[in-house]
Motif scaffolding. Structure first.
Motif, mmCIF file in Angstrom:
data_model
loop_
_atom_site.group_PDB
_atom_site.id
_atom_site.type_symbol
_atom_site.label_atom_id
_atom_site.label_comp_id
_atom_site.label_asym_id
_atom_site.label_seq_id
_atom_site.Cartn_x
_atom_site.Cartn_y
_atom_site.Cartn_z
ATOM 1 N N PHE A 105 -6.053 8.703 0.927
ATOM 2 C CA PHE A 105 -6.077 7.290 0.543
ATOM 3 C C PHE A 105 -6.580 6.455 1.720
ATOM 4 O O PHE A 105 -6.466 6.845 2.881
ATOM 5 N N ASN A 205 -1.979 13.492 -0.489
ATOM 6 C CA ASN A 205 -1.222 12.242 -0.552
ATOM 7 C C ASN A 205 -2.159 11.102 -0.941
ATOM 8 O O ASN A 205 -3.064 10.743 -0.185
ATOM 9 N N ASP A 207 -2.922 7.177 -3.229
ATOM 10 C CA ASP A 207 -2.334 5.886 -3.571
ATOM 11 C C ASP A 207 -1.927 5.897 -5.046
ATOM 12 O O ASP A 207 -2.197 6.847 -5.787
ATOM 13 N N GLU A 208 -1.288 4.823 -5.470
ATOM 14 C CA GLU A 208 -0.742 4.769 -6.829
ATOM 15 C C GLU A 208 -1.817 4.922 -7.892
ATOM 16 O O GLU A 208 -1.592 5.539 -8.937
ATOM 17 N N VAL A 211 -2.623 8.589 -8.930
ATOM 18 C CA VAL A 211 -1.546 9.471 -9.381
ATOM 19 C C VAL A 211 -1.663 9.804 -10.861
ATOM 20 O O VAL A 211 -1.523 10.961 -11.266
ATOM 21 N N SER A 239 2.044 11.038 -4.359
ATOM 22 C CA SER A 239 2.051 9.788 -3.613
ATOM 23 C C SER A 239 3.383 9.695 -2.890
ATOM 24 O O SER A 239 4.430 9.506 -3.525
ATOM 25 N N GLN A 241 4.503 7.404 -1.108
ATOM 26 C CA GLN A 241 5.087 6.076 -1.275
ATOM 27 C C GLN A 241 5.857 5.974 -2.583
ATOM 28 O O GLN A 241 6.977 5.460 -2.634
#
Length: 365
Positions: A105, A205, A207-208, A211, A239, A241
């Motif tokens: 990301f 990994n 970002d939203e 996903v 993700s 986060q």
């Protein structure tokens, strides 16, 4: 099972570890905030246990567990002691497999140790340090074996094999991609405890936005998938986060939140599935009024060895295994009803255990 979570500084490694273990490992936006390896023991999600527990009115539910180790951030030169390299390498040597978190990301607020996002460069950075460490180990082993090779046929064969492996690593190839030619030789290489011989699962990994489609629209993820396919490694999209946010929710809220994001499973579910697949693991179950428990074994394990997971006496005095498929037992509603239908089998020492077997071992010592 012990999984080491690795990655360069600021790729989301400790954030992911925090989320899946709720261990509260310190996480900050600078390198080496994880100075000591944080260890978290996580229950393997398995809905079969809950259903069996309800069927037997079990007093206790005991899931299988995975031990996660959050290993200190790595930089170029780790094999020569740069950063926290030596500590990193010794900690990773103790794990069964590596979960390598790679950043897929863009975020200008989170600095990258190399100044830009490039997951393949990040993978190569860590792989090279692991290769250098393995080469050092092989150099020492070769020096010792060379002295014996002139007068010992077995030592000479070992020296030739180690030399071939050394040449393979010097081409920046991982030991896990080296085929020694036969099972005995490959088994010997497995005993060397080489870092690059360990199975690797890449955690992309994202970002939203990436996903919901499992990273299909993320160019970084595609590169990681192509790279992993070449070495037979696993990949899953996550993700860190979002996982951190999920970890703060109550159980009934998690499913609703995942659904709102277009996700069917949590990051922990993905890690467990990927690690079981990569390591060739399955679970068998034991059930009764006292407890229902899941036991992790390798695919291909025979009944006596599976019994030995419970207690060495079970393996030593193994007589028979009373086995029924988990779903058959649930459908029948009780073990007595399953027996009436002839679904409970008596298996001997050559029986190969299957995932979801509900077993009672008979033994005598």
């Amino acid at each position: 099972m012990k999984l080491g979570i690795v990655g360069l500084p600021n790729v989301g490694k400790s954030t992911l570890f925090n989320a899946i273990t709720k261990a509260g490992a310190e996480s900050a936006n600078y390198p080496f905030c994880t100075i000591e390896p944080n260890v978290g023991v996580v229950a393997v999600p398995d809905e079969r246990l809950q259903k069996l527990g309800a069927l037997y009115n079990s007093q206790k539910i005991v899931p299988a567990v995975i031990q996660f180790v959050d290993i200190a951030g790595l930089v170029k030169g780790a094999s020569k002691g740069e950063g926290l390299g030596n500590q990193f390498l010794s900690n990773i040597r103790e794990t069964d497999a590596i979960v390598h978190v790679v950043r897929c990301f863009d975020d200008s607020n989170i600095v990258h140790v190399d100044g830009s996002v490039d997951p393949l460069r990040d993978i190569e950075t860590i792989n090279l340090e692991l290769i250098f460490s393995d080469l050092d180990l092989l150099d020492r082993r070769l020096a010792k074996t060379k002295k014996l090779a002139n007068n010992d046929k077995d030592a000479k064969a070992e020296y030739e094999l180690l030399t071939a492996l050394h040449d393979h690593l010097e081409e920046n190839k991982l030991a896990i991609t080296f085929d020694a030619g036969d099972d005995d030789k490959n088994a010997f290489i497995d005993t060397l405890d080489l870092l690059t011989r360990k199975p690797v699962i890449y955690a992309a990994n994202v970002d939203e936005d990436s996903v919901a489609d499992d990273g299909a629209s993320n160019a970084y993820v595609q590169k990681v998938r192509e790279y992993a396919a070449e070495s037979g490694s696993g990949v899953f999209v996550i993700s860190a986060q979002i996982e951190e946010e999920i970890s703060e929710l109550e159980e009934d809220e998690k499913a609703e939140y995942l659904e709102s994001l277009g996700m069917s499973e949590s990051g922990l579910d993905k890690i467990v599935r990927a690690s079981y697949d990569l390591l060739g693991l399955i679970s068998f179950l034991t059930a009764g009024e006292d407890e229902c428990r899941a036991w992790t074994i390798k695919k291909g394990t025979k009944a006596p060895q599976a019994a030995g997971k419970i207690h060495t006496d079970f393996e030593r005095g193994f007589i028979k295994a009373e086995v029924i498929n988990y779903q058959d037992l649930l459908d029948c509603g009780s073990i007595a009803a399953a027996r009436e239908k002839g679904l409970v089998r008596m298996e001997g020492k050559d029986y190969v255990m299957q995932d979801g077997d509900v077993v009672e071992f008979r033994f005598n010592v």
